[in-house]
Enzyme design. Structure first.
Site, mmCIF file in Angstrom:
data_model
loop_
_atom_site.group_PDB
_atom_site.id
_atom_site.type_symbol
_atom_site.label_atom_id
_atom_site.label_comp_id
_atom_site.label_asym_id
_atom_site.label_seq_id
_atom_site.Cartn_x
_atom_site.Cartn_y
_atom_site.Cartn_z
ATOM 1 N N LYS A 1 37.409 43.055 33.911
ATOM 2 C CA LYS A 1 37.219 44.039 32.836
ATOM 3 C C LYS A 1 38.483 44.165 31.986
ATOM 4 C CE LYS A 1 33.697 46.645 35.323
ATOM 5 N NZ LYS A 1 33.334 47.915 35.973
ATOM 6 N N SER B 1 38.718 49.085 35.402
ATOM 7 C CA SER B 1 38.584 49.700 36.719
ATOM 8 C C SER B 1 37.170 49.489 37.241
ATOM 9 C CB SER B 1 38.884 51.198 36.621
ATOM 10 O OG SER B 1 38.855 51.791 37.901
ATOM 11 N N ASP B 2 37.052 49.466 38.550
ATOM 12 C CA ASP B 2 35.729 49.400 39.163
ATOM 13 C C ASP B 2 35.757 50.176 40.473
ATOM 14 O OD1 ASP B 2 33.054 48.104 38.632
ATOM 15 O OD2 ASP B 2 33.331 47.640 40.751
ATOM 16 N N THR B 3 34.611 50.751 40.807
ATOM 17 C CA THR B 3 34.461 51.533 42.037
ATOM 18 C C THR B 3 33.231 51.044 42.782
ATOM 19 O OG1 THR B 3 35.465 53.475 41.002
ATOM 20 C CG2 THR B 3 34.132 53.867 42.975
ATOM 21 N N ALA C 1 39.477 49.983 42.282
ATOM 22 C CA ALA C 1 40.575 49.131 41.825
ATOM 23 C C ALA C 1 40.849 49.443 40.364
ATOM 24 C CB ALA C 1 40.218 47.659 41.995
#
Length: 191
Positions: A53, A74-76, A111
């Site tokens: 991203k 960011s990713d969750t 992250a």
């Protein structure tokens, strides 16, 4: 005022949290395919998506904007028993996830990546979350609220899904989608 950072995310929660940190930012729309590769552990997967991203954002601004402005990606993900729980496809999928989480502990991995054409840095926060035991009626009512539809693991800790959480060990804001302290530390390396 000129943006200090570009946010490569359409998430209203990430916008809210970055605003809370006090940074000036513009939102970039990036299209990254979120497909888990067979060889990837959950940690590798969430970190790859975060980097993808941010790097997609860097590519998007290279020609049109200040290419030295950092991009935040960011990713969750939610993980239980080593299995990644993505956003639900429908009620049946959400119910399956919430029943899996019911009465148990799981991990939420977030992250955060900051990137420019010259540099990329990632931090990952893993938070342990415990759920109370859920009834089928609670799950149905929660689904009908519409809240779980766009959330990894089918719940939002900051909304009415927070009533299912009996305990957390880690970062509440990371569970929401952006760990404040770690994001701030990363941004200070670029600004």
């Amino acid at each position: 005022m000129e943006a200090q950072v570009f946010l490569a995310s359409g998430s209203p929660r990430r916008k809210e949290l970055l605003t809370q940190l006090g940074y000036q930012f513009d939102v970039l729309s990036v299209d990254v395919e979120e497909i888990h590769q067979e060889h990837e552990t959950p940690l590798m997967y969430v970190e790859r998506l975060s980097k993808d991203k941010a790097q997609a954002g860097v590519k998007a601004i290279e020609k049109t904007k200040n290419k030295y402005t950092p991009v935040l990606g960011s990713d969750t993900i939610v993980v239980i028993d080593g299995v990644i729980l993505e956003k639900p496809k429908d009620f049946k999928d959400a119910k399956r996830m919430l029943l899996a989480l019911s009465g148990r502990q799981h991990q939420v991995m977030t992250a955060v990546t900051i990137a420019t054409p010259e540099k990329i840095r990632t931090k990952t926060v893993i938070t342990q979350v415990w759920f109370k035991t859920l009834s089928e009626q609670e799950i149905e009512q929660y689904w009908e609220s519409g809240e779980p539809c766009d959330k990894a693991g089918s719940y939002g800790i900051q909304g009415s899904g927070g009533r299912f959480v009996s305990r957390i060990d880690g970062s509440y804001h990371a569970v929401m989608g952006l760990p404040l302290m770690e994001t701030d530390q990363l941004l200070h390396q670029f600004l």
